[in-house]
Scaffold this motif. Structure first.
Motif, PDB file in Angstrom:
ATOM      1  N   LEU A 223       0.977  -1.168  -0.037  1.00 41.68           N
ATOM      2  CA  LEU A 223      -0.066  -0.303  -0.040  1.00 41.68           C
ATOM      3  C   LEU A 223       1.182   1.355   0.184  1.00 41.68           C
ATOM      4  CD1 LEU A 223      -2.918  -1.062   2.748  1.00 41.68           C
ATOM      5  CD2 LEU A 223      -2.753  -0.689   0.017  1.00 41.68           C
ATOM      6  N   ALA A 224       1.545   1.094   0.687  1.00 43.35           N
ATOM      7  CA  ALA A 224       2.817   2.003   0.934  1.00 43.35           C
ATOM      8  C   ALA A 224       3.956   3.052  -0.869  1.00 43.35           C
ATOM      9  CB  ALA A 224       3.792   2.459   1.902  1.00 43.35           C
TER      10      ALA A 224
ATOM     11  N   GLU B 291       0.711   7.619  -3.728  1.00 44.69           N
ATOM     12  CA  GLU B 291       0.902   8.705  -4.624  1.00 44.69           C
ATOM     13  C   GLU B 291       1.224   9.841  -3.285  1.00 44.69           C
ATOM     14  OE1 GLU B 291       0.418   8.890  -8.611  1.00 44.69           O
ATOM     15  OE2 GLU B 291       1.421   7.292  -9.521  1.00 44.69           O
ATOM     16  N   ARG B 292       0.500   9.955  -2.835  1.00 42.56           N
ATOM     17  CA  ARG B 292      -0.237  10.779  -1.490  1.00 42.56           C
ATOM     18  C   ARG B 292       1.132  11.041  -0.713  1.00 42.56           C
ATOM     19  NH1 ARG B 292      -6.312  12.169  -1.121  1.00 42.56           N
ATOM     20  NH2 ARG B 292      -5.717  10.352   0.515  1.00 42.56           N
TER      21      ARG B 292
ATOM     22  N   LEU C 170      11.470   4.793  -1.074  1.00 39.10           N
ATOM     23  CA  LEU C 170      10.508   5.710  -2.023  1.00 39.10           C
ATOM     24  C   LEU C 170      10.887   7.303  -2.575  1.00 39.10           C
ATOM     25  CD1 LEU C 170       7.074   4.521  -0.236  1.00 39.10           C
ATOM     26  CD2 LEU C 170       7.831   3.830  -2.520  1.00 39.10           C
ATOM     27  N   ALA C 171      11.329   8.121  -0.753  1.00 36.85           N
ATOM     28  CA  ALA C 171      12.194   9.018  -1.490  1.00 36.85           C
ATOM     29  C   ALA C 171      12.691   8.823  -2.698  1.00 36.85           C
ATOM     30  CB  ALA C 171      12.666   9.997   0.240  1.00 36.85           C
TER      31      ALA C 171
ATOM     32  N   PHE D 151      -3.417  12.858   2.695  1.00 33.64           N
ATOM     33  CA  PHE D 151      -2.560  11.736   3.154  1.00 33.64           C
ATOM     34  C   PHE D 151      -3.524  10.731   3.190  1.00 33.64           C
ATOM     35  CE2 PHE D 151      -1.004  16.076   5.339  1.00 33.64           C
ATOM     36  CZ  PHE D 151       0.615  14.894   5.255  1.00 33.64           C
ATOM     37  N   ASP D 152      -2.844   9.936   3.172  1.00 35.72           N
ATOM     38  CA  ASP D 152      -2.666   8.417   2.917  1.00 35.72           C
ATOM     39  C   ASP D 152      -2.127   7.743   4.226  1.00 35.72           C
ATOM     40  OD1 ASP D 152      -4.415   7.923   0.757  1.00 35.72           O
ATOM     41  OD2 ASP D 152      -2.566   6.972  -0.708  1.00 35.72           O
ATOM     42  N   LEU D 153      -3.329   7.270   5.360  1.00 37.75           N
ATOM     43  CA  LEU D 153      -2.645   6.604   6.968  1.00 37.75           C
ATOM     44  C   LEU D 153      -2.697   5.240   5.937  1.00 37.75           C
ATOM     45  CD1 LEU D 153      -4.178   9.601   6.922  1.00 37.75           C
ATOM     46  CD2 LEU D 153      -4.203   8.416   9.340  1.00 37.75           C
TER      47      LEU D 153
END
Length: 236
Positions: A44-45, A49-50, A69-70, A208-210
């Motif tokens: 999921l992470a 894209e958020r 990811l960064a 945000f995606d939590l």
């Protein structure tokens, strides 16, 4: 991938493959090694894209995949730098640390040095990233008056931050930024932190995606998973 397999790919697949192999990070000469998500929540992470809030138990790879990811976004030219922010809160009182501001802050950089070594497979990768201006580490003590831009911002160990610190970070965010909060309510070194109230605001923003990492997401080791499972079962 073998030459025969590469020849059998469609043109679109070849472009995707070559883009995936071009993992050199800007002018650093460092090559980002591919990693794959190991659990459903890690997937999921990876797919988001958020902006992100990665919350959950220790050993689930929250900081590691955030850094990956960064750097992955940076190899694609989406952002120019990674900024890592954390609060200078020790797990117990060890008194004042000697040295300059940078020397004191360096104590908290060790986890990110290890992550950089693993992702780039070079022992000096962290120093190269900092020298090239591709990575900046700072504590919440020295954020006032600055604007963060063109960056992925990782706010790590945010369970140890007051609401004022979290608020200060968000209000420093400028143009073209992605921000990732990593933390765990259960590991707080402060008796009272502002994370839960702060997350209520982030939810209301709808940007945000939590993602809540659970015991089943622990990838550090089976030993850590067994320990946290036993602790949880005992209600501790």
């Amino acid at each position: 991938m073998s030459i025969q397999r590469l020849q059998n790919l469609t043109l679109e697949e070849k472009y995707k493959f070559m883009a995936r192999k071009n993992r050199t990070l800007n002018s650093s000469g460092l090559v980002l090694h591919d990693i794959e998500p190991l659990t459903r929540n890690q997937v999921l992470a990876f797919e988001s894209e958020r902006n992100l809030v990665l919350h959950g138990v220790a050993g689930t790879g929250k900081t590691f995949i955030s850094c990956y990811l960064a750097f992955d976004d940076m190899t694609k030219g989406l952002y120019k730098q990674l900024i890592i922010i954390r609060s200078a809160v020790p797990t117990r009182d060890i008194g004042f640390l000697p040295g300059s501001e940078k020397e004191k802050a360096s104590v908290y950089e060790e986890p990110y040095k290890d992550i950089a070594v693993e992702l780039f497979q070079r022992g000096d990768s962290y120093e190269i990233l900092k020298t090239k201006g591709l990575l900046h580490f700072m504590t919440t003590s020295y954020l006032r008056g600055i604007t963060l831009k063109d960056a992925v911002i990782i706010v790590d160990e945010c369970q140890n931050m007051s609401f004022h610190e979290l608020d200060s970070i968000v209000t420093r965010v400028g143009t073209n930024c992605r921000i990732v909060f990593c933390g765990d309510f259960r590991q707080a070194d402060l008796h009272k932190n502002g994370l839960q109230e702060f997350i209520r605001i982030l939810k209301a923003m709808d940007q945000f995606d939590l993602i809540d990492f659970e015991i089943k997401d622990i990838v550090r080791s089976d030993f850590v998973k067994d320990y946290i499972t036993a602790k949880t079962d005992l209600g501790l």
